[in-house]
Scaffold this motif. Structure first.
Motif, mmCIF file in Angstrom:
data_model
loop_
_atom_site.group_PDB
_atom_site.id
_atom_site.type_symbol
_atom_site.label_atom_id
_atom_site.label_comp_id
_atom_site.label_asym_id
_atom_site.label_seq_id
_atom_site.Cartn_x
_atom_site.Cartn_y
_atom_site.Cartn_z
ATOM 1 N N ASN A 168 0.816 -1.219 0.000
ATOM 2 C CA ASN A 168 0.000 0.000 0.000
ATOM 3 C C ASN A 168 0.851 1.271 0.000
ATOM 4 N N ALA B 249 0.406 3.956 -2.912
ATOM 5 C CA ALA B 249 0.208 5.389 -2.652
ATOM 6 C C ALA B 249 1.189 6.224 -3.470
ATOM 7 N N SER C 239 -5.432 1.586 -2.501
ATOM 8 C CA SER C 239 -4.856 0.627 -1.558
ATOM 9 C C SER C 239 -5.642 -0.690 -1.611
#
Lengths: 228, 45
Positions: free
Chosen positions: A158, A162, A168
């Motif tokens: 995640n 990002a 996510s």
């Protein structure tokens, strides 16, 4: 002999492996920290401190994925050697001895000796738990390490998502992802290969003085219990 | 099988305390490692 020298001699195997485990873990953390900062520099980002690195999922997922595969290896080996044999291997019982063994062979219940562990003299759930305690502990450590790998891997995935502006992923999505299974299976394949190689090579090859080997002059056909 | 095993598994309980310490150190180390590896990602770090 001094008390300290006696302790070092009596427990040399476990203490030596404890020492090299800690040294390797420290080495991994130093190399991993340097590698992470190299990557951050290449992406024009600020470096992170050592303590920040060793308390990050980036470091811990790498530790966990190796732990899980090692404990799975021993879990499977302990389980498989109950029911499967390899003729000639010192790691194996001899053909015909497959299975759990009789209470007499296992020194349990009425067959327990005066110096047997106290739970070997019990019955029911306590005897079952103690009779399978090695497998249960190794299996629990494997499952918890694998769970830790999935949690750490999800955080790392995640972070990367990002950075790339991607959405996510949930924990369920991560454990079904190629990244999770790539990390998992690349460790499993090497463990299974090494265990299989040890079982087969030890039929014909020897290491004089090692408890993992048959004595040098013992015939190739002798399995573990026969060669004792 | 059993008598031969008895012959190889020599009992020496003079160091039982030290041996127990070694056992619990290993188990404790692994438990701490697992606790860290589970709680850190759960904290989102």
């Amino acid at each position: 002999m001094s008390a300290m020298r006696k302790i070092l001699r009596d427990h040399g195997l476990s203490l030596a492996f404890l020492t090299i485990f800690l040294l390797a873990l420290i080495g991994q953390s130093i190399a991993g920290h340097a590698y992470t900062n190299e990557q951050l520099q290449q992406h024009q980002q600020l470096p992170i401190g050592y303590v920040e690195f060793i308390t990050s999922s980036d470091f811990l997922v790498d530790v966990a994925e190796n732990w899980q595969s090692e404990f799975l290896q021993f879990f499977l080996f302990i389980l498989a050697t109950v029911w499967l044999v390899q003729r000639g291997s010192p790691e194996s019982k001899k053909p015909g001895d497959e299975g759990l063994g009789s209470d007499r062979d296992q020194l349990i219940g009425v067959h327990a000796r005066a110096d047997s562990p106290s739970w070997a003299r019990t019955h029911g759930i306590r005897l079952w738990l103690y009779s399978n305690s090695l497998l249960l502990v190794m299996g629990t450590i494997f499952l918890l390490s694998w769970f830790a790998q999935s949690l750490g891997g999800q955080v790392v995935a995640n972070e990367e998502n990002a950075q790339h502006g991607s959405p996510s992923v949930s924990w369920i999505e991560y454990v079904a992802s190629p990244d999770f299974w790539n990390r998992t299976l690349q460790n499993w394949q090497s463990e299974f290969l090494a265990v299989g190689a040890m079982v087969v090579f030890s039929i014909y090859l020897r290491q004089r003085g090692s408890s993992e080997s048959k004595p040098v002059g013992v015939p190739h056909s002798a399995s573990g219990i026969e060669s004792e | 099988l059993a008598p031969r095993r008895e012959g190889t598994l020599l009992v020496d309980d003079t160091d039982l305390k030290e041996t127990q310490v070694i056992f619990w150190v290993w188990l404790g180390l692994i438990a701490v490692g697992l606790a860290v590896m589970i709680t850190v990602p759960l904290a989102g770090r």
